[in-house]
Write an enzyme that holds these catalytic residues in place. Structure first.
Site, mmCIF file in Angstrom:
data_model
loop_
_atom_site.group_PDB
_atom_site.id
_atom_site.type_symbol
_atom_site.label_atom_id
_atom_site.label_comp_id
_atom_site.label_asym_id
_atom_site.label_seq_id
_atom_site.Cartn_x
_atom_site.Cartn_y
_atom_site.Cartn_z
ATOM 1 N N SER A 104 0.833 -1.379 0.095
ATOM 2 C CA SER A 104 -0.208 0.063 0.139
ATOM 3 C C SER A 104 0.706 1.200 0.051
ATOM 4 O O SER A 104 0.334 2.429 0.076
ATOM 5 C CB SER A 104 -0.876 -0.161 1.237
ATOM 6 N N TYR A 108 -10.893 1.736 5.663
ATOM 7 C CA TYR A 108 -9.712 1.470 4.850
ATOM 8 C C TYR A 108 -10.271 0.574 3.457
ATOM 9 O O TYR A 108 -10.852 -0.439 3.857
ATOM 10 C CB TYR A 108 -8.573 0.879 5.344
ATOM 11 N N ASN A 118 -9.144 -0.765 -0.621
ATOM 12 C CA ASN A 118 -8.446 -0.709 -1.577
ATOM 13 C C ASN A 118 -9.236 -0.178 -3.004
ATOM 14 O O ASN A 118 -8.631 0.052 -3.868
ATOM 15 C CB ASN A 118 -7.634 -2.152 -1.906
ATOM 16 N N GLY A 120 2.930 -0.911 4.055
ATOM 17 C CA GLY A 120 2.550 -1.837 2.971
ATOM 18 C C GLY A 120 2.236 -3.164 3.627
ATOM 19 O O GLY A 120 3.411 -3.645 3.882
#
Length: 369
Positions: A87, A186, A188, A324
């Site tokens: 990330s 959160y 993606n 990440g």
């Protein structure tokens, strides 16, 4: 971070290496070499097969490694090893989006519907800003996937995922909040959409834009956007995932389209430190947009702005960057606002222990020592 860990079948061999590099204008003494070696060994012992780090302070630059590059060998991790940065990709993509805002080609308050008609429900109420700061309410497509230690995850190894497919999996689930912009969650999915918006605005892929706007100008020669290529170019430690009944499975080579626009980056500790130094130094964005990047989406809420997160160290110093999780690789990269101290650490987790506390201790040592 991965949420399920299995006991590793092979215990990593303890190997430590370090290299000292004088930073421009720095004194010859490196920043606490012995203590940094010990702290990195602690991170590896807590939950990693191998680890590599670069620390930059006023006193110089230290680069070191711990553990092994491959299970079953004594081959040490190389200090210039590459890894999947997960990330941290989001900060690169967010920087491109904000550069387009600075050029007047895109607005933070543009609705998704304006650029991607019909892509998501309530697209007329979800803004670019909300995609960036995880307040869109869109379900995270990653939560729809079979994940380790389930053996079904191995079916994804060579599969090419399209953005439309990932978004479709997400919107098949209810939103995480009823009103966009009111809660942090959160996801993606928002960055998959941002990648598509960049392509609509520029006529080129988000990877091409990251390449021409960030990687080439900053000479990040060891950083790449692999797309669907399964290989990590150059030297790199092997990464592993836990699979029930099989223990650790080498997952170094895989199709990174699984991670999409928010997670496919491959990089090095040196390149990530350089990127964050340039970003926070104002050389990629004008000050007003950098301030936007450092502003949480919900006042007083999570320490996450527009693709950039931060943490407060035990001595009260605020550091900016991101972490990440690419399943077989985990990375942390943080920098003080003035750029005088930086730390980037990458590990290949063993999925047995939990390195978070040791990682916190490493960062506190760098930024508070």
């Amino acid at each position: 971070m991965t949420t399920k860990r299995l006991r590793a079948l092979v215990a990593p061999v303890a190997v430590t290496a370090a290299i000292l590099v004088a930073a421009p204008g720095a004194v010859s003494a490196a920043p606490g070499r012995v203590a940094l070696e010990r702290r990195l060994d602690d991170v590896r012992t807590a939950g990693a097969i191998g680890a590599l780090a670069e620390v930059r302070t006023e006193r110089g630059t230290w680069r070191g490694t711990s553990g092994v590059a491959q299970v079953g060998t004594t081959r040490p991790v190389r200090v210039d090893g590459r890894f999947r940065a997960g990330s941290i990709t989001k900060t690169f993509l967010a920087t491109v989006v904000l550069q387009l805002v600075d050029e007047g080609r895109l607005r933070l308050d543009d609705p998704v519907q304006a650029w991607l008609p019909g892509a998501v429900p309530n697209g007329d109420r979800i803004t670019v800003r909300q995609l960036l700061n995880h307040t869109s309410g869109l379900f995270d497509y990653r939560l729809t996937l079979t994940l380790p230690p389930d053996a079904g995850f191995l079916a994804y190894r060579w599969r090419t995922w399209t953005p439309d497919e990932q978004v479709a999996r997400a919107v098949a689930n209810p939103p995480t909040s009823t009103e966009p912009g009111t809660a942090f969650s959160y996801t993606n999915t928002g960055y998959v959409l941002l990648g598509q918006i960049v392509e609509k605005v520029t006529g080129r892929s988000y990877a091409d834009e990251i390449e021409c706007r960030i990687l080439r100008p900053l000479r990040l020669r060891d950083t790449s956007m692999p797309g669907t290529s399964p290989w990590i170019p150059g030297p790199h430690p092997h990464g592993y995932i836990p699979i029930e009944g099989r223990g650790l499975v080498d997952f170094t080579t895989m199709n990174p389209s699984l991670f999409g626009a928010g997670g496919e980056l491959i990089s090095t500790t040196r390149d990530l430190n350089h990127f964050y130094a340039e970003l926070l130094g104002g050389r990629l964005l004008p000050k007003p947009l950098l301030v936007e990047m450092q502003t949480p989406g919900i006042p007083g809420g999570r320490a996450y702005g527009l693709g950039l997160s931060w943490r407060i160290t035990q001595c009260g110093v605020r550091v900016y960057g991101n972490d990440g999780d690419a399943l077989a690789y985990e990375t942390w990269s943080f920098t003080t606002e003035d750029g005088r101290r930086q730390a980037t650490v990458a590990i290949t987790p063993d999925h047995d222990g939990d390195p978070d506390d040791a990682m916190d201790a490493f960062l506190n040592h760098v930024f508070c020592g």
